[in-house]
Design a protein around this motif. Structure first.
Motif, PDB file in Angstrom:
ATOM      1  N   PRO A  48      13.099 -24.098  31.858  1.00 35.56           N
ATOM      2  CA  PRO A  48      12.549 -22.741  31.931  1.00 35.56           C
ATOM      3  C   PRO A  48      11.555 -22.516  30.788  1.00 35.56           C
ATOM      4  O   PRO A  48      11.894 -22.682  29.620  1.00 35.56           O
ATOM      5  CB  PRO A  48      13.792 -21.855  31.765  1.00 35.56           C
ATOM      6  N   SER A  79      13.349 -21.886  36.490  1.00 32.31           N
ATOM      7  CA  SER A  79      14.462 -22.761  36.836  1.00 32.31           C
ATOM      8  C   SER A  79      14.064 -24.192  36.533  1.00 32.31           C
ATOM      9  O   SER A  79      12.902 -24.472  36.222  1.00 32.31           O
ATOM     10  CB  SER A  79      14.825 -22.603  38.314  1.00 32.31           C
ATOM     11  N   LEU A 176      17.421 -15.347  35.429  1.00 33.44           N
ATOM     12  CA  LEU A 176      17.811 -16.338  34.440  1.00 33.44           C
ATOM     13  C   LEU A 176      18.687 -15.719  33.361  1.00 33.44           C
ATOM     14  O   LEU A 176      19.582 -16.370  32.820  1.00 33.44           O
ATOM     15  CB  LEU A 176      16.548 -16.947  33.806  1.00 33.44           C
ATOM     16  N   VAL A 183      21.656 -18.852  39.233  1.00 29.40           N
ATOM     17  CA  VAL A 183      20.655 -19.590  38.455  1.00 29.40           C
ATOM     18  C   VAL A 183      21.216 -19.964  37.092  1.00 29.40           C
ATOM     19  O   VAL A 183      21.054 -21.098  36.625  1.00 29.40           O
ATOM     20  CB  VAL A 183      19.373 -18.743  38.293  1.00 29.40           C
ATOM     21  N   ALA A 187      22.205 -23.662  35.636  1.00 28.34           N
ATOM     22  CA  ALA A 187      21.565 -24.082  34.384  1.00 28.34           C
ATOM     23  C   ALA A 187      22.565 -24.736  33.438  1.00 28.34           C
ATOM     24  O   ALA A 187      22.213 -25.652  32.688  1.00 28.34           O
ATOM     25  CB  ALA A 187      20.906 -22.885  33.703  1.00 28.34           C
ATOM     26  N   ALA A 224      18.354 -24.095  43.594  1.00 22.11           N
ATOM     27  CA  ALA A 224      17.732 -23.816  42.296  1.00 22.11           C
ATOM     28  C   ALA A 224      16.728 -24.879  41.877  1.00 22.11           C
ATOM     29  O   ALA A 224      15.730 -24.565  41.222  1.00 22.11           O
ATOM     30  CB  ALA A 224      18.816 -23.683  41.224  1.00 22.11           C
ATOM     31  N   THR A 225      16.968 -26.142  42.254  1.00 26.85           N
ATOM     32  CA  THR A 225      16.145 -27.240  41.731  1.00 26.85           C
ATOM     33  C   THR A 225      15.366 -27.995  42.804  1.00 26.85           C
ATOM     34  O   THR A 225      14.507 -28.821  42.454  1.00 26.85           O
ATOM     35  CB  THR A 225      17.015 -28.260  40.982  1.00 26.85           C
TER      36      THR A 225
END
Length: 291
Positions: A48, A79, A176, A183, A187, A224-225
């Motif tokens: 991020p 992300s 975030l 998210v 993380a 998310a990724t």
């Protein structure tokens, strides 16, 4: 104020022994970028971060979406996403210049909780964007004044994150910052993968770090990724191996073992699949570009 920020970054990068490339500063996570020519495609798994493009132009692909960021544009990565980027407009006379700042997630979480009920108009968001750039300018200018930098860096970072939350990117960074958002949970697992990417990590361990069931973790990790946990770890290994080959002078076999591969043939196949060339040929190509 944008011109002042441009001049501050230009002055700081030009004062380095190797002006082109990344200039890491006294503040971890604050990086100044300069390039006097267009660059090759670069693969990354971005943390991020906020990037302010001050001069030149960069093209960034995130998934199927392609973006161009020119002078005055800000790019936010909220992300841990795979990106493919290259600088497309830069010259000796007019180098590409940018500032990149890793986001402080705990700080963003604190500020998000303080501003949960805050809403802003379009004009207020535009003003927040200008305030953000001014705070970044003051942070960069303070790099040449060590005592001032040591005294003010914490307050300036807090101000930058505040204006980021209030500006056009506010909705993205708010997710975030929320402590229990998907998210934020993902993380935590990503942090574990980044710290132990050379090791074999079980999905059970990663799901536990995220506080999710295995099935929910798989679903939210890919959302998310855009990658599975295994694919994410594999890309981390390959990107680091490429860095070692290009900058560290290692052989392909040594780079493979350094990042956790046990099979050189598997490493070579997966390296060529991601970067388009086998590791040995890619290393020679990079050396020729630098010569």
């Amino acid at each position: 104020m944008s011109d002042d920020l441009l001049q501050a970054v230009e002055h700081h990068t030009r004062s380095q022994a190797h002006a082109d490339g990344l200039t890491h500063t006294a503040l971890p996570g604050l990086t100044l970028v300069r390039s006097s020519a267009p660059t090759e495609l670069e693969h990354a798994l971005a943390r991020p971060l906020l990037c302010l493009v001050l001069q030149g132009c960069k093209q960034v692909s995130i998934g199927a979406a392609q973006h161009r960021f020119g002078a005055g544009d800000s790019m936010l990565v909220s992300s841990n996403l795979p990106t493919l980027s290259r600088i497309v407009s830069a010259s000796t006379a007019t180098p590409y210049l940018a500032v990149a700042l890793d986001l402080d997630v705990p700080l963003m979480s604190e500020l998000t909780l303080l501003n949960q009920a805050t809403s802003s108009t379009l004009a207020e968001r535009s003003q927040a964007e200008q305030e953000l750039k001014d705070a970044v300018r003051r942070l960069v200018q303070a790099l040449h004044r060590p005592q001032t930098f040591a005294a003010l860096k914490g307050a300036l970072l807090r101000e930058i994150h505040h204006w980021l939350l209030m500006g056009p990117h506010g909705d993205s960074v708010r997710q975030l910052g929320l402590p229990d958002s998907h998210v934020r949970r993902i993380a935590r697992a990503v942090t574990l993968i980044r710290s132990d990417y050379t090791q074999t990590l079980s999905v059970t361990r990663l799901a536990a770090a995220a506080g999710m069931s295995r099935s929910a973790f798989h679903q939210h990790f890919r959302t998310a990724t855009t990658l599975s946990p295994l694919q994410f770890q594999k890309q981390l290994r390959l990107i680091e191996a490429r860095r070692l080959l290009h900058a560290g002078g290692l052989t392909a076999s040594r780079a493979a073992f350094e990042v956790g591969y046990e099979s050189i043939s598997q490493f070579s196949r997966e390296y060529a699949r991601l970067f388009g060339l086998p590791p040995g040929k890619d290393r020679r190509s990079a050396a020729q570009r630098l010569s």
